[in-house]
Enzyme design. Sequence first.
Site, short mmCIF file in Angstrom:
data_model
loop_
_atom_site.label_atom_id
_atom_site.label_comp_id
_atom_site.label_asym_id
_atom_site.label_seq_id
_atom_site.Cartn_x
_atom_site.Cartn_y
_atom_site.Cartn_z
N ASP A 134 35.45 -14.16 16.15
CA ASP A 134 36.52 -14.96 16.52
C ASP A 134 37.66 -14.68 15.24
O ASP A 134 38.65 -15.26 15.19
CB ASP A 134 36.04 -16.36 16.05
CG ASP A 134 35.54 -16.87 17.42
OD1 ASP A 134 35.67 -16.46 18.38
OD2 ASP A 134 34.79 -17.93 17.22
N LYS A 157 39.63 -23.93 14.69
CA LYS A 157 39.84 -23.93 16.15
C LYS A 157 38.92 -24.54 17.17
O LYS A 157 37.88 -24.74 16.68
CB LYS A 157 40.06 -22.35 16.66
CG LYS A 157 38.68 -21.77 16.70
CD LYS A 157 38.12 -21.60 18.24
CE LYS A 157 36.65 -21.33 18.37
NZ LYS A 157 35.38 -21.69 18.39
O1 C5P Z 1 30.55 -11.94 15.92
P1 C5P Z 1 30.04 -13.18 15.32
O2 C5P Z 1 29.22 -13.15 14.30
O3 C5P Z 1 30.88 -14.24 15.59
O4 C5P Z 1 28.83 -13.57 16.91
C1 C5P Z 1 27.79 -13.96 16.35
C2 C5P Z 1 26.93 -13.51 17.66
O5 C5P Z 1 27.32 -14.28 18.85
C3 C5P Z 1 26.61 -12.21 17.98
O6 C5P Z 1 25.81 -11.60 17.20
C4 C5P Z 1 26.23 -12.21 19.62
O7 C5P Z 1 24.86 -12.41 19.63
C5 C5P Z 1 26.88 -13.55 20.04
N1 C5P Z 1 28.39 -13.22 20.66
C6 C5P Z 1 28.21 -12.36 21.79
N2 C5P Z 1 29.49 -12.22 22.43
C7 C5P Z 1 30.68 -12.61 21.70
C8 C5P Z 1 30.73 -13.31 20.61
C9 C5P Z 1 29.48 -13.39 19.86
O8 C5P Z 1 27.20 -12.23 22.27
N3 C5P Z 1 31.85 -12.13 22.61
#
Ligand code: C5P
Length: 314
Positions: A166, A41
Amino acid sequence: MFFVYNILNSEEEFSGVQKSLMSRNYFGGHMNILEVNAPAKINLSLDVIRKREDGYHDLKMIMQTVSLYDTVLMEESGEGFTIECDGRFDPFGTENTVYKAAELLFSQFGIKRGLKIRLIKRIPVAAGLAGGSTDAAAVIRGINSMFTLGMTTAEMEKAGKSVGADVPYCIEGGTALAEGIGEILTRIPLFNEVDIVILRPKIGVSTPWVFKNLKLDRISERPDTDLLISSIRDRNITRMAENMVNVLETVTIPEYPVVDAAKKRLLELGAAGSIMSGSGPSVFGIFSDRDKAAYAAERLLADPEWDSFLVQTI
Ligand code: C5P
């Protein structure tokens, strides 16, 4: 070995992205093999609204799948599940999104049959292209289909959310507005068959690091999401390209100037607009002319600073 090739649904009634997400089933002898596409994406815009109590951020972003794929192959075998991958990341790490997704479904549904998962990676990792998230989403779709679990899209998205922010979007892909931490999805008309060149500087950027260093009060330019959605509705590629904004550039670019250099290079080569995808370091350019996109991609292939991909939105 003789395989009967069987696409699970009749293809005619489906859009490009739906076709691209279909699994293919191969039955031969006692083998039951499923092949699932996992597209990358890009973010056509990314705005951060606020920091939440739980440490995550509320976002508002337009997501778009592109024709750069990982492939997930699944085969019934043994007990439990195993993961194999062609190099580039540790397939056995329990922090890996594919592991988390498989583990979640195996325990949630008490699956007793065994599964061998083989991952063929083409999407660069830690690049802002949702490589890990799309693989996890493909594993959820694949396990649902292989073991006929009967999960609805909403149930798969819910399972995906606990793997990564995501992942819910990656269950269906296409063009969507994503809000909340990324899991509140609103479909918008497909912005498909648009020519895109992705440049990925040869560095990895940590998403948690980017969010941790984001200064919300210092963001001066934000995307006009309504304008962008209306540009998509009107299929006005130039207006879309010229108004794309990703506020996470305010963190990534000062630390990694090569990201800005990549954007400038795409504009020099005729892109109508260029921004960073996700938390970077990948950037992409939108082209209103296919020949220009092909020319740009050809020129960029020779550049050792970054990997380049000529793709289309799907
Ligand atoms: O959910 P994911 O592992 O993809 O997210 C990685 C990091 O990115 C999270 O631990 C957080 O620190 C940050 N994040 C965030 N807000 C979001 C998505 C991700 O702060 N909406």
